[in-house]
Design a protein around this motif. Structure first.
Motif: not given
Ligand code: ADP
Ligand code: MG
Length: 615
Positions: A32, A36, A82, A101
């Motif tokens: 995660e 990112n 996002k 996350a």
């Protein structure tokens, strides 16, 4: 008066529940955080690990950083930059963002972040522990973002105890590191574990990145592509010299992210098998770029399983490009009739002229599917709320059972190899139903699967047997009363010929003179009372598959033993047995096909069904 009993769970508990799905082990955090950093446009990403991620996982990037407000908000659930509206879910070029996350990580660890956008002077420091916000202050730091995750699962002892050895956890971390570094060759990466630098990857070409990560020479990677209106494939195929005894270096990258796809893997394997020794696996990296609206990536919570709208076309396209590339590199005896150099686009326009389609039913995506509204998501949520305390216990006991009771399997079978025990995934399904005492119907949310119990179990046993042979660790169980079998002259000669191999399978057997043999033990898990039948059956099977070299012999025998020891059609299975079988099966390297090359399962979704009704 009736008392009210419903309470909305506090965020900290809701976050821990979500964390159970997203963060299973240190490697999940690595995945995660690295994703990112990639999304943030980093050009270099450094990963630092201590104690296989138990005490520290740190990711540093030089990406776009976050404002002071974002630095705080990003730890909230469903906080994401996002997605703004529902349509974004289908238009973004990367994977199912859920903004979960960081919130999940913060729920189960002590986290510190420093982040600074490029154009600002100062950075923001934020500390969160077990979802509790501890501190935010302005500090001096280089631009980009650095996130340290300390003492993972510090507040959930059950999860912490459930972690495997450092070697196993580190292997998972390296796997996830590779999966992110592989499709991003323009970004420099390092991975350091304690004082050891495990990887230092400068930015460069795709081929160079693959060669560095998988430790193969660039000259042993054959490159090719197939561009079409449906999808773009770019493949890097390992020379047959690189074929491995264990599957490992096989990667599908969909729109820049790693996925698993047994169906597409099957396309590759069918073409490759003409070029490889039996029972070996090719090395490959396949990049597939496709319009994101034609993919449903929210099928699986960890987002490595996907569904394609044009599954069968993608299958054919892949076969075509693999054939082309292997042929261009002059491999094996190449038959001109399987390779047609004309462009594939003609086929796309007119399906009937195209090559044969595989026979599996077509699976479509539901274009109105929305992970935030879907039944699947809500049900999962509801289920979790209902059983939230047992969530971790369940996982723990399942693993424990696997590890400790493998020798007393509910379903009779060959013992699971030690290394396999550690790598269990869980078959995600709602209700399981056995029909005709032969097939298992599994409700998987957006689709249902029909699994052939006999073929699936054969696959499980076959892989275990092969693995055991490879590691020369086939366990055998001693018989109380040794059995002697007498064979006809021809059979006896044949038996002598394969005695060594049969021992490898876990039989304790020796020659007893006069065309007879004495059996003192059979493979662990096989039916003791049928030792004789088992051996004769093996011999029969072996005769019909003319083994030439040792390798073939072993595969033929493994296949035969799997067939002889598997559960049959007609066997009634309990819910626990079905669950166990499906868990074992989904963890196979090639769950989709039986050892004899037959399909083991069918998938249907709503559209398949409605088509069948409107035929
Ligand atoms: P998602 O990635 O699904 O949006 P996350 O919980 O992983 O959800 O991240 C939440 C948000 O935090 C991201 O949408 C992004 O805006 C921000 N973020 C996370 N990591 C970074 C990073 N390394 N650099 C810049 N922004 C980041
Ligand atoms: Mg993310």
């Amino acid at each position: 008066m009736m008392q009210d009993i419903i309470a909305v769970l506090p965020d900290s508990i809701a976050n821990q529940i979500a964390a159970g799905e997203v963060i299973q082990r240190p490697a999940s955090v690595v995945k995660e955080l690295m994703e990112n950093a990639v999304d943030a446009g980093a050009t270099r990403i450094d990963l630092l690990i201590k104690d296989a991620g138990r005490t520290l996982i740190q990711v540093l990037d030089d990406g776009k950083g976050m404002s002071p407000l974002d630095a705080r908000l990003c730890w909230e659930r469903h906080a994401t930059s996002k997605i703004r509206k529902t349509e974004d879910l289908f238009s973004i070029r990367s994977f199912g963002f859920r903004g979960e996350a960081l919130a999940s990580i913060a729920a189960v660890a002590q986290v510190e972040m420093k982040t600074r956008p490029q154009h600002t002077e100062t950075a923001t420091l934020v500390q969160v522990e077990g979802s509790d916000f501890k501190k935010q202050e302005t500090v001096v730091a280089p631009y980009g973002t650095s996130i340290s995750v300390k003492n993972l699962f510090f507040n959930i002892p059950a999860r912490r105890n459930f972690l495997k050895s450092n070697a196993v956890e580190m292997k998972h971390i390296v796997d996830d590191f590779i999966r992110v570094a592989l499709p991003n060759p323009q970004i420099s990466f390092t991975l350091t574990h304690g004082d050891n630098e495990l990887f230092r990857l400068p930015g460069g070409t795709q081929k160079k990145r693959i060669s560095e990560l998988l430790s193969v020479k660039e000259t042993e990677l054959f490159e090719g592509e197939e561009l079409s209106s449906v999808a773009d494939y770019r493949v890097f195929l390992g020379s047959p010299k690189l074929a491995r005894k264990t599957r490992g270096d096989q990667y599908f990258i969909l729109n820049g992210r790693f996925i698993k796809d047994p169906y597409l893997n099957h396309a590759l394997v069918t073409v490759y098998k003409d070029y490889l020794p039996e029972d070996t696996f090719p090395t490959y990296v396949v990049f597939l770029d496709i319009d994101p609206s034609k993919v449903d990536i929210n099928v699986h919570p960890t987002k490595t399983e996907v569904k394609f709208e044009d599954e069968r076309i993608l299958y054919q396209l892949l076969k075509s490009v693999v054939k082309k590339v292997l042929a261009q590199n002059h491999l094996g005896q190449f038959q001109s009739d399987i390779f047609d150099n004309t462009s594939f686009s003609g086929f796309l326009g007119n399906e009937s002229k195209g090559p044969e389609f595989p026979t599996e039913p077509k699976v479509n995506v539901n274009p109105s599917y929305n992970p935030f509204h879907s039944d699947g998501q809500n049900q999962r949520q509801k289920k979790n709320l209902f059983h939230w305390e047992s969530l971790y216990q369940g996982m723990e006991s399942k693993e424990d059972r696997k590890a400790e009771e493998a020798s007393s399997l509910l379903i009779p079978g060959i013992e699971k190899p030690a290394e396999k025990k550690a790598r269990q995934e869980v078959f995600v399904s709602g209700q399981l139903l056995q029909v005709f005492n032969s097939y298992i119907v599994a409700d998987r949310g957006q689709e249902f699967w029909v699994i052939d119990q006999e073929k699936a179990h054969q696959r499980v046993l076959f892989e275990r047997i092969c693995e055991n042979i490879r590691h020369q660790q086939s366990a055998s169980q001693q018989l109380l009363f040794p059995r002697v079998i007498e064979l006809a002259a021809r059979e006896a000669a044949l038996m002598e010929d394969i005695l060594e191999e049969i021992r490898h399978l876990g039989f304790d057997i020796s020659s007893f003179g006069n065309q007879s043999f004495i059996i003192n033990g059979v493979p662990a898990g096989a039916d003791k009372t049928e030792a004789r039948e088992l051996l004769e059956g093996l011999l029969e099977e072996y005769k019909s598959s003319s083994g030439i070299d040792i390798h073939d012999k072993r595969t033929a025998l493994a296949r035969a033993l799997a067939r002889k020891s598997s559960i049959r059609k007609g066997k009634v299975l309990t819910a626990i047995e079905m669950t166990e079988l499906l868990n074992d099966w989904i963890n196979c390297e090639e769950p989709g096909v039986s050892p004899d090359g037959k399909i083991t399962f069918l998938r249907y979704d709503e559209q398949n069904l409605s088509k069948l009704f409107n035929f």
